[in-house]
Scaffold this motif. Structure first.
Motif, short mmCIF file in Angstrom:
data_model
loop_
_atom_site.label_atom_id
_atom_site.label_comp_id
_atom_site.label_asym_id
_atom_site.label_seq_id
_atom_site.Cartn_x
_atom_site.Cartn_y
_atom_site.Cartn_z
N PRO A 28 0.82 -1.14 0.25
CA PRO A 28 0.10 0.28 0.08
C PRO A 28 0.90 1.19 0.09
O PRO A 28 1.99 1.27 0.75
CB PRO A 28 -0.70 -0.21 1.44
N LYS A 29 0.43 2.38 -0.80
CA LYS A 29 1.28 3.43 -0.87
C LYS A 29 0.53 4.41 0.15
O LYS A 29 -0.34 4.62 0.55
CB LYS A 29 0.78 4.16 -2.34
N ASN A 30 1.57 5.05 0.74
CA ASN A 30 1.62 6.36 1.65
C ASN A 30 0.77 7.50 1.16
O ASN A 30 0.96 7.69 -0.30
CB ASN A 30 2.87 6.66 2.26
N THR A 72 -15.51 1.49 -8.39
CA THR A 72 -16.20 1.25 -7.05
C THR A 72 -16.02 -0.12 -6.42
O THR A 72 -15.97 0.10 -5.06
CB THR A 72 -17.63 1.51 -7.42
N ALA A 73 -16.09 -1.21 -7.19
CA ALA A 73 -15.80 -2.61 -6.40
C ALA A 73 -14.72 -2.73 -5.95
O ALA A 73 -14.46 -3.23 -4.73
CB ALA A 73 -16.39 -3.64 -7.51
N SER A 74 -13.50 -2.35 -6.79
CA SER A 74 -12.18 -2.39 -6.09
C SER A 74 -12.03 -1.70 -4.68
O SER A 74 -11.42 -2.21 -3.70
CB SER A 74 -11.32 -2.24 -6.97
N MET A 75 -12.43 -0.49 -4.65
CA MET A 75 -12.25 0.44 -3.62
C MET A 75 -12.78 0.07 -2.41
O MET A 75 -12.53 -0.28 -1.18
CB MET A 75 -12.74 1.78 -4.01
N TRP A 76 -14.23 -0.63 -2.70
CA TRP A 76 -14.81 -1.16 -1.60
C TRP A 76 -14.32 -2.30 -0.98
O TRP A 76 -14.23 -2.56 0.21
CB TRP A 76 -16.39 -1.31 -2.03
N LEU A 77 -13.74 -3.27 -1.96
CA LEU A 77 -13.22 -4.60 -1.59
C LEU A 77 -12.11 -4.32 -0.83
O LEU A 77 -11.63 -5.02 -0.07
CB LEU A 77 -13.15 -5.54 -2.67
N LEU A 78 -11.04 -3.41 -1.34
CA LEU A 78 -10.00 -3.19 -0.45
C LEU A 78 -10.17 -2.72 1.20
O LEU A 78 -9.28 -3.37 2.01
CB LEU A 78 -9.16 -1.95 -1.21
N ILE A 82 -9.78 -6.89 1.61
CA ILE A 82 -8.32 -6.98 1.58
C ILE A 82 -7.75 -6.63 3.12
O ILE A 82 -7.30 -7.27 3.64
CB ILE A 82 -7.59 -6.03 0.64
N ASP A 83 -8.30 -5.61 3.63
CA ASP A 83 -7.97 -5.06 4.77
C ASP A 83 -8.08 -6.03 5.89
O ASP A 83 -7.56 -5.58 7.10
CB ASP A 83 -8.14 -3.53 4.98
N VAL A 113 -6.90 3.41 3.04
CA VAL A 113 -7.87 2.39 2.48
C VAL A 113 -7.76 1.13 3.27
O VAL A 113 -8.57 0.37 3.76
CB VAL A 113 -8.05 2.23 1.23
N VAL A 114 -6.37 0.61 3.27
CA VAL A 114 -6.34 -0.63 4.09
C VAL A 114 -5.06 -0.31 5.18
O VAL A 114 -3.66 -0.73 4.83
CB VAL A 114 -5.53 -1.50 2.96
N PRO A 115 -5.30 0.20 6.01
CA PRO A 115 -4.36 0.68 7.17
C PRO A 115 -3.76 -0.75 8.16
O PRO A 115 -2.87 -0.46 8.82
CB PRO A 115 -5.16 1.59 8.11
N HIS A 116 -4.67 -1.68 8.03
CA HIS A 116 -4.46 -2.80 8.92
C HIS A 116 -3.38 -3.93 8.26
O HIS A 116 -3.26 -4.96 8.96
CB HIS A 116 -5.51 -3.50 9.40
N ILE A 117 -2.79 -3.83 7.05
CA ILE A 117 -1.99 -4.72 6.33
C ILE A 117 -0.94 -3.92 5.77
O ILE A 117 -0.74 -2.75 5.57
CB ILE A 117 -2.86 -5.71 5.45
N SER A 118 0.30 -4.89 5.60
CA SER A 118 1.33 -4.24 5.24
C SER A 118 1.51 -4.52 3.69
O SER A 118 2.35 -3.93 2.87
CB SER A 118 2.82 -4.86 5.83
N SER A 119 1.08 -5.64 3.21
CA SER A 119 1.04 -6.11 1.88
C SER A 119 -0.09 -7.14 1.55
O SER A 119 -0.90 -7.60 2.49
CB SER A 119 2.17 -6.74 1.32
N PHE A 120 -0.48 -7.40 0.34
CA PHE A 120 -1.37 -8.44 0.01
C PHE A 120 -1.03 -9.00 -1.47
O PHE A 120 -0.47 -8.00 -2.30
CB PHE A 120 -2.80 -7.88 -0.21
#
Length: 536
Positions: A28-30, A72-78, A82-83, A113-120
């Protein structure tokens, strides 16, 4: 590994480059995502939040072409999958759709958007040389983006990936294809393996939602949100917005319709078999397609029409009859001093051995996006999933009886100014003489009635149905009059029993992504059998 690069830009002129590989670890990008969702996209995500409180569901999200369904779908699913370390299985029927989905997840993976993971980890699986195979699927893949044919043939390769999963998100891109046997096979297989399956279908093409008309699609997607509440066994739509509403918000452009008559006549030589191929399959017989492709006068009209108004038309996508037509038109545009190229499905020249590959198509698409081409000619390949926001005009150089296909063709030019596109869009039809034998879709009819694209209005549908039934009876009477055919058993049946009571309509999706439509006459004597078949 990090597999992306970004350039900064405004919301209305978002410049991004993502190198889509077959698999990789996304870091994830800062910072803050420079693209903000539009109001309708926020509402769609809020509706998904509501239904996502259910342990399992099957639902549709309906956004018109250009409305940003993949984003829309990818943002919501991230954020929601994912998160939270929930796996996603994303299925589509074309390689371009797979790449577009992977690109969207990569492009918008920000730490906010995904603050709880370092990568996926993602993986794209298809038959393409640039993608992985089902044998490459690993249990620790978080996002599996896969072609329906690849997984349909090797569905047990999902077993280890699904093992132990209590909850899973299954996304079907271009969900109007979900009724195809392979899609249903995959959906049912995953449903049996995962206790809480969350099935989300994405489509730009609304279907008629009267209960009796939902058919198989309504059975696959049976949950939705109605009046702010989750509705089970209802219309199966969590969120839907109309085309006209997005035009009013300048997210989509305002269509301007133009028609040019070619003076070419194809109806006189149209036999019953050819008529049926067109009406039932939306498939021009080879002989007629060749006539259209090789008509010097017709092709000249298409090129001259653009040349005379090229400043108004701007970047234009041309939908051709077949591959030969696409190649010929592109050559004629270039001869007229108009920078043009063509994109088609993989083809191989029998003389030179040269193959037009997926990579060739991508190169041409990028040249078009960069403004190096004024015209891009194609055969159906640009109907779904390709982002070409600066397109101002579509040339409909091929007719269609499919409202779905017409919706997708027209949608290529509908990106509005608020979405980095144009304020207006030209929809230019080239009309041939068919002696009224064929119920071709008029693009203007898609905007009739309420705010949605129309599958086809009831009066036109009823007229076509009656026409089909009438032809069926003419054929029957012809057999009765033909002394060489024994019709004694047929004549014993009361006349009213010989009149069809209606039709069952269904779609067939080939492995190459071609969508065919069929209609089957239903009589009083067969009604119960067909009803049982559909219910099974």
């Amino acid at each position: 590994m990090e597999v992306m690069g970004m350039e900064t830009g405004s919301v209305n002129d978002l410049k991004t480059f993502v190198e889509v590989k077959s698999f990789g670890d996304i870091l994830p990008k800062n910072g803050t995502n420079i693209r903000s969702p539009y109001e309708h996209q926020k509402k769609a995500m809020e509706a998904l939040d509501k239904i996502n409180k259910e342990e399992s569901y099957s639902t549709l999200v309906v956004l018109p072409t250009g409305g940003g369904k993949t984003y829309t779908a990818s943002m919501w699913l991230l954020k929601n999958a994912i998160d939270k370390k929930k796996k996603i299985l994303w299925i589509a029927h074309r390689q371009m759709l797979l790449d577009q989905a992977a690109e969207s997840f990569q492009k918008f993976a920000y730490t906010e958007v995904v603050p709880h993971i370092s990568s996926f980890r993602f993986r794209i699986v298809s038959g393409a040389s640039s993608h992985d195979r089902t044998i490459d699927i690993k249990a620790d893949d978080n996002l599996l983006i896969i072609s329906k044919d690849s997984i349909g043939r090797n569905i047990d390769r999902l077993d280890k990936w699904l093992e132990g999963e209590k909850e899973l998100y299954l996304v079907v891109d271009e969900a109007h294809h979900s009724t195809a046997k392979t899609y249903r096979k995959v959906i049912n297989y995953v449903k049996d393996k995962v206790p809480n399956l969350k099935l989300i279908g994405l489509t730009a093409t609304p279907f008629r939602t009267a209960e009796e008309e939902q058919g198989l699609l309504g059975k696959i997607y049976s949950d939705g949100v109605s009046n702010g509440q989750v509705a089970r066994g209802d219309i199966g739509i969590t969120y839907q917005i109309g085309l006209k509403e997005l035009i009013n918000r300048q997210i989509l452009s305002k269509p301007i319709f133009e028609s040019y008559f070619t003076e070419e006549n194809y109806g006189d030589s149209l036999g019953l078999e050819s008529w049926e191929r067109i009406q039932y399959l939306d498939n021009l017989p080879e002989g007629i397609a060749s006539q259209m492709a090789e008509s010097a006068a017709r092709n000249k009209l298409i090129v001259e029409t653009y040349k005379e108004k090229q400043d108004e038309y701007g970047q234009t996508i041309v939908f051709a009859v077949n591959v030969i037509h696409a190649i010929q038109l592109s050559a004629l545009f270039n001869k007229a001093g108009i920078k043009s190229d063509f994109v088609v499905s993989d083809i191989r020249d029998g003389v030179t051995g040269v193959t037009v590959s997926r990579e060739d198509n991508e190169r041409k698409l990028e040249a078009y996006r960069n403004g190096e081409l004024q015209v891009l000619v194609n055969v159906n390949i640009l109907t779904e999933g390709v982002d070409l926001p600066k397109t101002k005009t579509v040339f409909l150089a091929r007719p269609t009886v499919s409202s779905i296909l017409m919706t997708q063709m027209v949608g290529r030019a509908l990106r509005g100014t608020a979405a980095g596109g144009t304020s207006s869009a030209y929809i230019v039809s080239f009309i041939d003489h068919w002696n009224e034998h064929i119920a071709w879709v008029n693009p203007e009819s898609l905007f009739a009635g309420d705010n949605e694209f129309q599958d086809s209005d009831d009066s036109e549908r009823i007229k076509r149905d009656i026409q089909l039934i009438a032809i069926s009876k003419i054929e029957e009477f012809a057999r009765i009059l033909d002394n060489s055919v024994d019709t004694i058993d047929l004549e014993r049946v009361a006349f009213e029993k010989r009149i069809p009571i209606g039709m069952y309509a269904f779609n067939y999706l080939e492995e190459n992504g071609m969508d065919h439509s069929y209609q089957v006459m239903v009589y009083d004597s067969t009604q119960e059998a067909y009803k049982n078949l559909m219910e099974s």
